[in-house]
Design a protein around this motif. Structure first.
Motif, PDB file in Angstrom:
ATOM      1  N   GLN A  29       0.840  -1.208   0.000  1.00  0.00           N
ATOM      2  CA  GLN A  29       0.000   0.000   0.000  1.00  0.00           C
ATOM      3  C   GLN A  29       0.871   1.253   0.000  1.00  0.00           C
ATOM      4  OE1 GLN A  29      -2.227  -0.974   3.519  1.00  0.00           O
ATOM      5  NE2 GLN A  29      -4.037  -1.577   2.379  1.00  0.00           N
ATOM      6  N   THR A  33       0.796   3.947  -3.277  1.00  0.00           N
ATOM      7  CA  THR A  33       0.326   5.343  -3.231  1.00  0.00           C
ATOM      8  C   THR A  33       1.233   6.258  -4.058  1.00  0.00           C
ATOM      9  OG1 THR A  33       1.618   5.692  -1.256  1.00  0.00           O
ATOM     10  CG2 THR A  33      -0.719   5.304  -0.926  1.00  0.00           C
ATOM     11  N   THR A  58      -7.473   0.837   2.706  1.00  0.00           N
ATOM     12  CA  THR A  58      -6.946   2.165   2.365  1.00  0.00           C
ATOM     13  C   THR A  58      -7.722   2.781   1.217  1.00  0.00           C
ATOM     14  OG1 THR A  58      -5.445   1.241   0.764  1.00  0.00           O
ATOM     15  CG2 THR A  58      -4.547   1.679   2.951  1.00  0.00           C
TER      16      THR A  58
END
Ligand code: UDP
Length: 402
Positions: A29, A33, A58
């Protein structure tokens, strides 16, 4: 499902047992991003994906979970956790290969980078066989702290995971051996530790209100007991632990894998009343940061150790398998932040009572806490702007995305 085309496609292969997949997803994650045009396909079993994605939400739309077969025939229930692991190991790497092929066919996105759990020796093969002639990249998330072996501290053969020394034919031993042989082929090895990766696992569930309960306790007065997400000690050890906790002067929270109503001594829960809490799942990371916690009784899983270090909490160690005995050795002899339950045996009422008193109420315990707090400071330094964790993470992001 409509899947946008991405020129870059990272396949992530998770190990679906214990707490391997969660930290791997957290790392992915973090990387994902950085560039929302890169597609990440996260492969694990159905059960593992359901749990891991539920715990780590998320909302990133460039990470897609995909289920691989768990090797268990329809309708069959494994008799114990180890059987499920072995059946899964027999099913791989075929299950991963076919799931990857399906995703590539479905999306038209060829794999450009492979991130695997360190266990998966075949990651090197998959990466080198990528069909479009690019050099494959393999990153491994190691949960075995092999670096300990080089620390100069004497290790005992009996500290090693079962099957590594004797019974080297067993599937776990074979996997560890192949892992050791192929790990050096990885472009980068990411280790879930102070110097490599931010260790916090997000826990938001506190259905049993443990944190609220802790608010009413004195500083360093509570014992936290957890053997991770898989282990339940044997019945006689459970009884010994229950008796010791009932008789000692300290309050406690016990995260219990199994059916605590059936597996603990009759009347135990009624007798302890508000002195203790036995829960199916606790917000462990937050609990270990709470000033009321005095000690953690642990199986020495690596995530639990990092969380104890970050909480400055000394440990009472009862290792079971895998890397846990090596971890215990480091905790007791190298970092001096915990004490092992007597070798060659598990819990007895006597050894738990003795170690509880020595960690909670003696000078030895005070020193262990001081050492743990020092490590906490180190860990925090490493995740500040110029810390080595941040530098290493940036290197990793660069490797995956460039
Ligand atoms: N954990 C938790 N609540 C519990 C029990 C465990 O949040 O009631 C979390 C704990 O914080 C840790 C992980 O589960 O992050 C256990 O990982 P570890 O590597 O210590 O052990 P494993 O589950 O892999 O044996």
């Amino acid at each position: 499902k409509v899947v946008p085309f991405s020129p870059k496609h990272v396949a992530v292969l998770a190990f679906p047992f214990g707490t391997h997949a969660g930290p791997l997803l957290i790392m992915v994650q973090r990387i994902a991003t950085e560039d929302l045009d890169v597609r990440f396909s996260f492969f694990s079993t159905k059960i593992s994906n359901a749990k891991t994605f539920k715990l780590n939400k998320t909302g990133l739309w460039n990470i897609y979970p995909y289920n691989v077969h768990d090797g268990i025939p329809e309708g069959y229930v494994p008799r114990h956790p180890m059987e499920a692991i072995e059946r899964f190991m027999y099913a791989m790497p075929r299950n991963f290969r076919s799931a990857i092929d399906e995703v590539v066919a479905e999306t038209g996105n060829k794999i450009t980078c492979l991130i695997t759990d360190a266990f998966y020796w075949f990651g090197a093969e998959i990466a080198s066989g990528l069909p479009f002639g690019l050099q494959g990249l393999t990153l491994s998330l190691s949960t075995l702290k092999l670096t300990f072996l080089g620390s100069g501290h004497p290790m005992k053969v009996s500290d090693l995971p079962e099957g590594v020394v004797r019974d080297i034919e067993n599937p776990m031993a074979t996997m560890l051996h192949k892992m050791g042989v192929t790990l050096s082929q990885a472009t980068a090895v990411a280790i879930n530790s102070f110097v490599d990766v931010h260790p916090i696992i997000v826990n938001v569930h506190d259905e049993e209100r443990c944190l609220e309960w802790l608010e009413k306790r004195e500083k360093k007065s509570v014992v936290y007991v957890s053997f991770g997400s898989v282990i339940t000690p044997s019945p006689h050890e459970l009884f010994a632990l229950a008796e010791a906790l009932e008789e000692c002067e300290y309050s406690f929270i016990w995260s219990f894998v199994g059916n605590h109503k059936k597996q603990l001594p009759e009347g135990f829960l009624e007798r302890i009343g508000n002195k203790g809490k036995v829960v199916a799942w606790a917000p462990q990371n937050e609990i270990l940061q709470h000033p009321a916690i005095g000690v953690c009784v642990t199986h020495c899983g690596w995530n639990s150790i990092l969380e104890c270090m970050l909480g400055g909490v000394p440990m009472i160690c009862r290792p079971f398998f895998g890397d846990q005995k090596l971890n215990t050795r480091m905790i007791e002899n190298e970092w001096r932040i915990g004490v092992a339950i007597d070798e060659n045996g598990g819990f007895t009422r006597e050894n738990i009572t003795r170690t509880l008193v020595s960690t909670m109420s003696s000078e030895k315990g005070r020193l262990m806490r001081k050492n743990a707090l020092e490590l906490r400071e180190c860990a925090i330094k490493e995740i500040e702007c110029n810390g080595s964790s941040i530098r290493d993470l940036n290197t990793l992001i660069h490797i995956v995305l460039s």
